[in-house]
Design a protein around this motif. Structure first.
Motif, short mmCIF file in Angstrom:
data_model
loop_
_atom_site.label_atom_id
_atom_site.label_comp_id
_atom_site.label_asym_id
_atom_site.label_seq_id
_atom_site.Cartn_x
_atom_site.Cartn_y
_atom_site.Cartn_z
N LYS A 90 -120.39 -47.61 22.52
CA LYS A 90 -119.84 -48.91 22.92
C LYS A 90 -119.82 -49.91 21.77
O LYS A 90 -118.99 -50.81 21.74
CB LYS A 90 -120.68 -49.50 24.07
N ASN A 91 -120.79 -49.79 20.86
CA ASN A 91 -120.99 -50.83 19.85
C ASN A 91 -120.55 -50.46 18.44
O ASN A 91 -120.57 -51.31 17.55
CB ASN A 91 -122.47 -51.23 19.83
N LEU A 92 -120.18 -49.22 18.23
CA LEU A 92 -119.78 -48.77 16.89
C LEU A 92 -118.31 -48.38 16.86
O LEU A 92 -117.80 -47.84 17.84
CB LEU A 92 -120.65 -47.59 16.46
N PRO A 93 -117.62 -48.61 15.75
CA PRO A 93 -118.08 -49.26 14.52
C PRO A 93 -118.48 -50.71 14.78
O PRO A 93 -117.87 -51.40 15.58
CB PRO A 93 -116.87 -49.20 13.60
N GLY A 94 -119.53 -51.14 14.08
CA GLY A 94 -119.99 -52.51 14.24
C GLY A 94 -121.19 -52.79 13.37
O GLY A 94 -121.70 -51.91 12.68
N ALA A 95 -121.66 -54.04 13.43
CA ALA A 95 -122.72 -54.52 12.53
C ALA A 95 -124.10 -54.21 13.08
O ALA A 95 -124.91 -55.10 13.33
CB ALA A 95 -122.54 -56.02 12.30
N PHE A 96 -124.36 -52.92 13.27
CA PHE A 96 -125.63 -52.46 13.83
C PHE A 96 -126.22 -51.33 12.99
O PHE A 96 -125.49 -50.54 12.41
CB PHE A 96 -125.45 -51.94 15.26
N THR A 97 -127.55 -51.28 12.98
CA THR A 97 -128.27 -50.10 12.50
C THR A 97 -129.10 -49.60 13.66
O THR A 97 -129.94 -50.33 14.20
CB THR A 97 -129.19 -50.44 11.31
N PHE A 98 -128.85 -48.37 14.09
CA PHE A 98 -129.60 -47.78 15.20
C PHE A 98 -130.68 -46.86 14.63
O PHE A 98 -130.37 -45.93 13.89
CB PHE A 98 -128.67 -46.99 16.12
N THR A 116 -137.96 -40.80 11.55
CA THR A 116 -136.88 -41.61 12.10
C THR A 116 -135.80 -41.79 11.05
O THR A 116 -136.04 -41.60 9.86
CB THR A 116 -137.37 -43.00 12.55
N VAL A 117 -134.62 -42.16 11.50
CA VAL A 117 -133.51 -42.41 10.57
C VAL A 117 -132.64 -43.54 11.14
O VAL A 117 -132.45 -43.64 12.35
CB VAL A 117 -132.68 -41.13 10.34
N GLY A 118 -132.16 -44.39 10.25
CA GLY A 118 -131.23 -45.44 10.65
C GLY A 118 -129.80 -44.93 10.52
O GLY A 118 -129.45 -44.28 9.53
N ILE A 119 -128.98 -45.20 11.50
CA ILE A 119 -127.58 -44.78 11.50
C ILE A 119 -126.68 -46.00 11.55
O ILE A 119 -126.84 -46.88 12.41
CB ILE A 119 -127.26 -43.86 12.72
N ARG A 120 -125.72 -46.07 10.61
CA ARG A 120 -124.74 -47.16 10.55
C ARG A 120 -123.33 -46.58 10.60
O ARG A 120 -123.04 -45.58 9.94
CB ARG A 120 -124.88 -47.92 9.22
N VAL A 121 -122.48 -47.17 11.41
CA VAL A 121 -121.03 -46.93 11.33
C VAL A 121 -120.40 -48.31 11.21
O VAL A 121 -120.08 -48.95 12.21
CB VAL A 121 -120.49 -46.17 12.57
N PRO A 122 -120.27 -48.81 9.99
CA PRO A 122 -119.81 -50.19 9.81
C PRO A 122 -118.35 -50.37 10.17
O PRO A 122 -117.54 -49.45 10.03
CB PRO A 122 -120.05 -50.44 8.31
N ILE A 184 -131.51 -51.92 15.91
CA ILE A 184 -131.91 -51.55 17.27
C ILE A 184 -132.78 -50.30 17.19
O ILE A 184 -132.35 -49.26 16.69
CB ILE A 184 -130.68 -51.22 18.16
N ASP A 185 -134.00 -50.39 17.71
CA ASP A 185 -134.90 -49.23 17.75
C ASP A 185 -134.67 -48.47 19.05
O ASP A 185 -134.89 -49.00 20.14
CB ASP A 185 -136.36 -49.71 17.66
N CYS A 186 -134.22 -47.22 18.91
CA CYS A 186 -133.94 -46.39 20.08
C CYS A 186 -134.94 -45.23 20.20
O CYS A 186 -134.68 -44.25 20.89
CB CYS A 186 -132.53 -45.80 20.00
N THR A 187 -136.08 -45.33 19.53
CA THR A 187 -136.99 -44.18 19.46
C THR A 187 -137.95 -44.09 20.64
O THR A 187 -138.61 -43.07 20.82
CB THR A 187 -137.81 -44.23 18.15
N ASN A 188 -138.04 -45.16 21.45
CA ASN A 188 -139.02 -45.16 22.53
C ASN A 188 -138.39 -45.13 23.92
O ASN A 188 -138.99 -45.54 24.90
CB ASN A 188 -139.92 -46.40 22.42
#
Length: 203
Positions: A90-98, A116-122, A184-188
């Motif tokens: 819903k939010n990508l591409p966009g200004a987020f790091t998941f 963990t890993v950060g994922i960006r789709v700018p 955004i932390d999605c690990t928990n």
């Protein structure tokens, strides 16, 4: 080298130069939909170590993210459940790091025990096109200093003055923003905003 490349009228031959630099183990500075960032080919560990040193950290300790051009190969780098995938879609591409649990490939890439890993789709043509032509994600970290408002984070010519001895190529894509992505932390099993930024999360 400072390479002018504007998203509204890019010279496609210039992308070949960028890809050659990355495949040769070079590191680049490039525009995103937020601040300018430093990146390299994730398959080149020497380049990853160079960026870590430049940021005053190590590949194991640094909070680096991966820039992807879509979510099709996400499972190669992260473990993502259905709810996280829906939010990302819903939010990508966009200004987020998941921030997601890392796949087994990530520790091999960083030669570390990263979980963990950060994922960006700018939402920016230049990094998306670079990743598409390279054939795999690029590792990324912003040059933004969150504690100060510094002009060089937005002006490519000032970025060039500061970093030209440290990197192999700087892409001038016009003025950048001075606010980083929303993390955004999605690990928990939940979606926790651990750093507010430009992105406004849509549920």
């Amino acid at each position: 080298m400072l390479l002018k490349l504007y998203p509204d009228n890019p010279n496609h031959r210039e992308f070949r130069k960028i890809i050659d630099v990355l495949k040769d183990g070079g590191i680049i500075i490039y525009p995103t939909d937020t601040v300018y960032a430093i990146g390299c080919d994730i398959t080149n560990n020497k380049a990853i170590q160079r960026i870590a040193k430049l940021k005053g950290t190590t590949a194991e300790k640094g909070n680096f993210s991966l820039i992807c051009n879509n979510l099709s190969n996400l499972s190669e780098y992260a473990k993502v459940d259905n709810s996280s995938f829906k939010i990302m879609k819903k939010n990508l591409p966009g200004a987020f790091t998941f921030i997601l649990p890392a796949s087994n490939n990530v520790p091999k890439l960083f030669k570390s025990k990263k979980k963990t890993v950060g994922i960006r789709v700018p939402d920016h043509y230049i990094p998306l096109r670079i990743v598409e032509e390279l054939g795999n994600p690029i590792m990324t970290t912003s040059i933004h200093d969150p504690d100060e408002v510094i002009e060089y984070t937005t002006d490519p010519e000032l970025i060039d003055e500061k970093y030209k001895k440290d990197v192999d190529l700087i892409i001038d894509g016009g003025y950048g923003n001075n606010t980083a992505s929303t993390i955004i932390d999605c690990t928990n099993g939940d979606f926790e905003v651990i750093r507010p930024g430009i992105g406004e999360l849509i549920f």
